[in-house]
Motif scaffolding. Structure first.
Motif, short mmCIF file in Angstrom:
data_model
loop_
_atom_site.label_atom_id
_atom_site.label_comp_id
_atom_site.label_asym_id
_atom_site.label_seq_id
_atom_site.Cartn_x
_atom_site.Cartn_y
_atom_site.Cartn_z
N MET A 21 0.84 -1.20 0.00
CA MET A 21 0.00 0.00 0.00
C MET A 21 0.87 1.24 0.00
O MET A 21 1.81 1.36 0.79
N THR A 22 0.59 2.19 -0.92
CA THR A 22 1.30 3.45 -0.90
C THR A 22 0.71 4.33 0.21
O THR A 22 -0.44 4.16 0.61
N GLU A 23 1.49 5.26 0.72
CA GLU A 23 1.00 6.11 1.80
C GLU A 23 0.08 7.22 1.28
O GLU A 23 -0.95 7.51 1.87
N VAL A 24 0.47 7.84 0.15
CA VAL A 24 -0.29 8.98 -0.38
C VAL A 24 -0.45 8.81 -1.88
O VAL A 24 0.52 8.60 -2.60
N LEU A 25 -1.68 8.93 -2.36
CA LEU A 25 -1.97 8.97 -3.79
C LEU A 25 -2.33 10.41 -4.14
O LEU A 25 -3.24 10.99 -3.54
N ILE A 26 -1.61 10.98 -5.10
CA ILE A 26 -1.85 12.35 -5.54
C ILE A 26 -2.49 12.31 -6.92
O ILE A 26 -1.89 11.79 -7.87
N ALA A 27 -3.69 12.85 -7.03
CA ALA A 27 -4.38 12.93 -8.32
C ALA A 27 -4.15 14.32 -8.89
O ALA A 27 -4.63 15.31 -8.33
N GLY A 28 -3.39 14.40 -9.98
CA GLY A 28 -3.11 15.68 -10.60
C GLY A 28 -1.65 16.05 -10.50
O GLY A 28 -1.09 16.10 -9.40
N ALA A 29 -1.00 16.28 -11.67
CA ALA A 29 0.43 16.59 -11.69
C ALA A 29 0.68 17.97 -12.27
O ALA A 29 1.57 18.18 -13.09
N GLY A 30 -0.14 18.95 -11.83
CA GLY A 30 0.17 20.34 -12.09
C GLY A 30 1.14 20.82 -11.03
O GLY A 30 1.71 20.03 -10.27
N PRO A 31 1.38 22.14 -10.94
CA PRO A 31 2.33 22.65 -9.95
C PRO A 31 1.98 22.23 -8.52
O PRO A 31 2.87 21.97 -7.72
N THR A 32 0.69 22.17 -8.19
CA THR A 32 0.30 21.78 -6.83
C THR A 32 0.68 20.34 -6.54
O THR A 32 1.35 20.03 -5.54
N GLY A 33 0.24 19.42 -7.39
CA GLY A 33 0.53 18.01 -7.17
C GLY A 33 2.01 17.71 -7.20
O GLY A 33 2.52 16.91 -6.40
N LEU A 34 2.74 18.36 -8.11
CA LEU A 34 4.19 18.12 -8.21
C LEU A 34 4.93 18.65 -7.00
O LEU A 34 5.87 18.02 -6.51
N THR A 35 4.52 19.80 -6.49
CA THR A 35 5.13 20.33 -5.27
C THR A 35 4.96 19.35 -4.12
O THR A 35 5.90 19.06 -3.37
N LEU A 36 3.76 18.81 -3.98
CA LEU A 36 3.51 17.84 -2.91
C LEU A 36 4.34 16.58 -3.11
O LEU A 36 4.93 16.05 -2.16
N ALA A 37 4.41 16.09 -4.34
CA ALA A 37 5.17 14.87 -4.61
C ALA A 37 6.65 15.06 -4.29
O ALA A 37 7.30 14.18 -3.71
N ILE A 38 7.21 16.21 -4.65
CA ILE A 38 8.62 16.50 -4.36
C ILE A 38 8.85 16.54 -2.85
O ILE A 38 9.82 15.98 -2.33
N ASP A 39 7.94 17.21 -2.15
CA ASP A 39 8.10 17.32 -0.70
C ASP A 39 8.02 15.94 -0.03
O ASP A 39 8.81 15.62 0.87
N LEU A 40 7.09 15.10 -0.47
CA LEU A 40 6.99 13.76 0.11
C LEU A 40 8.20 12.91 -0.26
O LEU A 40 8.69 12.13 0.57
N ALA A 41 8.68 13.06 -1.50
CA ALA A 41 9.83 12.26 -1.94
C ALA A 41 11.06 12.57 -1.10
O ALA A 41 11.80 11.66 -0.69
N ARG A 42 11.29 13.83 -0.80
CA ARG A 42 12.50 14.16 -0.02
C ARG A 42 12.34 13.77 1.44
O ARG A 42 13.32 13.70 2.17
N ARG A 43 11.12 13.51 1.87
CA ARG A 43 10.87 13.03 3.23
C ARG A 43 10.84 11.51 3.32
O ARG A 43 10.68 10.96 4.39
N GLY A 44 10.98 10.85 2.17
CA GLY A 44 10.95 9.40 2.17
C GLY A 44 9.58 8.82 2.40
O GLY A 44 9.45 7.69 2.89
N VAL A 45 8.52 9.56 2.04
CA VAL A 45 7.15 9.07 2.20
C VAL A 45 6.70 8.40 0.91
O VAL A 45 6.64 9.06 -0.13
N PRO A 46 6.40 7.11 0.91
CA PRO A 46 5.96 6.43 -0.31
C PRO A 46 4.68 7.06 -0.86
O PRO A 46 3.72 7.28 -0.12
N HIS A 47 4.68 7.36 -2.15
CA HIS A 47 3.53 8.01 -2.75
C HIS A 47 3.47 7.66 -4.24
O HIS A 47 4.45 7.17 -4.81
#
Length: 486
Positions: A1-27
């Motif tokens: 199971m992934t921890e966070v699913l982000i729907a949408g890869a505009g600036p908002t979704g990408l910012t969140l994905a980058i922040d989670l990635a550098r924190r080591g949060v599976p998404h």
């Protein structure tokens, strides 16, 4: 199971994905297609600070540029010149004082590249449906696959599938009689040093405009449409409208790379969270383009939510911390929506200052004074400042803040206060001792003054660059992030 699913890869979704990635949060982050077109072309000073923290500010500044001066014509005659923003030099506390123009497609490409560097990627598939229960969210994707996640974030735009599935009201109005033809074109016969405008400048009414897009050889074309006009989105349509509205025949448009009709939408949700599902960016609020607030507000939604998800999922913080996302961002988004709407109305009414932008659009003054996470002396943006190491080498506070950690600034003899604050927050904490006995010096007291301290003191800075609390040791001793979020 992934921890966070982000729907949408505009600036908002990408910012969140980058922040989670550098924190080591599976998404996982999903989107059917990459954006095309210039769309939201302005990055405000506060967003530039976010992108500094996320490691993309160098690339953004290299390919973007300042807003050009505006030049208005009657035919070929120049009748007015002016700037949208007053030019300000960088300062120790505000290193990025001006907005940067960069087409949205390029901003997204830069963010995608950064996500790739951190080991993430955007999956080219959309969200079809989802259900949530007490333990998580089960999503069905367009390809029929199923994803189980602890949380779902809807960053999927104004027509958000996530918002519609939740049944969250999107309050406001769509103004079908206030529409604009917009597109990206090349143009011959015009310089790229000005934002070229034709219209009734006495009433500040624009008939047609061509704005050079920094870092490209394209212009963004904009022209208001008459009620009931449904133009074909072809190069011939753009050329015909330009000729008729400008009264010129010496400017040729070519290479229409993006074409759209913009309809004025001013809407906002009544809540940002429903159980294990969050809304962010245009899925939660859509703005007039006037003032360049929409994209920037969405980026900061994600920046606020990212560290809180990381604290809960990786660092064991109380899940009630996630309640503060809505508590902090909903009033901010409402305020920003009011600013962009007021600016739009100024333009629509032809007010004398319709083209001017002040400090309210820079988003540096946005704050969380009433947040349950705000302690004594907290709530405002954490300013930058220049310290010195023992060899006299300059050290920026923003360089110390960069990363997913909290930062404790200890000015003078308050070492115990620094360690106490470090123990009060989840995850990584960087303690910075400033003063004669510390690693860094503040010889002129500029950093201490920037944080409102008359003498020794302690400051706790959140991972999203806001002051959680500041003051003397006795005032801060009881601060506890998780306890305050309940």
């Amino acid at each position: 199971m992934t921890e966070v699913l982000i729907a949408g890869a505009g600036p908002t979704g990408l910012t969140l994905a980058i922040d989670l990635a550098r924190r080591g949060v599976p998404h996982r982050i999903i989107d059917r297609a990459a954006v095309t077109g210039s769309r939201g072309k302005g990055l405000q000073p506060r967003t530039l600070e976010v992108f500094d923290d996320l490691g993309v500010i160098g690339t953004i500044r290299a390919v973007g540029g300042p807003y050009p001066p505006m030049r208005a014509y009657s035919g070929t005659d120049v009748v007015w010149e002016g700037r949208m923003h007053d030019e300000k030099p960088p300062s120790a506390s505000v290193p990025y004082p001006g907005a940067v123009m960069i087409p949205q497609w390029r901003t997204e490409r830069i963010l995608r590249d950064r996500l790739d560097e951190l080991g993430g990627r955007v999956e080219p598939v959309g969200l079809a449906s989802f259900e949530q229960d007490d333990e998580g969210v089960t999503a069905v994707l367009d390809d029929g696959s199923r994803v189980r996640a602890a949380y779902l974030v809807g960053a999927d735009g104004g027509r958000s599938t996530v918002r519609k599935t939740l049944g969250v009201a999107f309050l406001g109005d769509t103004h079908e009689d206030e529409r604009m033809l917009i597109g990206d074109v090349r143009a011959t016969g015009l310089d790229r040093d000005h934002w070229h405008i034709w219209g009734d400048m006495a009433n500040h009414k624009i008939r047609v405009a061509l704005c050079p897009l920094a870092g490209t050889d394209e212009f963004q074309f904009t022209a208001p449409l008459a009620p009931g006009d449904e133009p074909e989105l072809t190069l011939a349509t753009y050329q015909k409208m330009f000729d008729e509205c400008s009264g010129r025949d010496d400017v040729r448009l070519t290479d229409l790379s993006w074409a759209s009709v913009y309809r004025l939408n001013i809407r906002m949700v009544e809540r940002f969270r429903a159980g294990r599902v969050f809304l962010a960016g245009d899925a939660a609020h859509v703005h007039s383009p006037t003032g360049g607030q929409g994209l920037n507000t969405g980026v900061q939604d994600a920046y606020n939510l990212g560290w809180k998800l990381g604290a809960v999922l990786r660092d064991g913080a109380d899940p009630s911390l996630l309640d503060t996302y809505e508590e902090e961002r909903l009033p901010v988004a409402a305020g920003v929506l009011g600013i962009s709407t007021a600016l739009y109305r100024k333009a629509a009414e032809g007010q004398a200052d319709a083209f001017k932008r002040g400090e309210e659009t820079a988003q540096l003054l946005l704050a969380y004074p009433d947040s349950p996470l705000t302690g004594p002396g907290g709530g405002n943006r954490a300013p930058d400042a220049v310290l010195r190491d023992r060899d006299g080498v300059p050290v920026r506070l923003f360089d110390l803040f960069r990363g997913p950690h909290f930062t404790v600034l200890v000015f003078g003899d308050h070492a115990s206060g620094g360690s106490g604050l470090a123990a009060s927050v989840p995850g990584a904490v960087k303690v910075v001792a400033i003063g004669e006995g510390g690693d860094l010096l503040d010889p002129d007291g500029e950093a201490r003054t920037a944080y409102g301290l008359d003498g020794p003191g302690v400051v706790l800075v959140r991972p999203d660059g806001y002051v959680a609390c500041a003051g003397d040791e006795s005032a801060l001793r009881s601060y506890r992030l998780a306890a305050r979020s309940q």
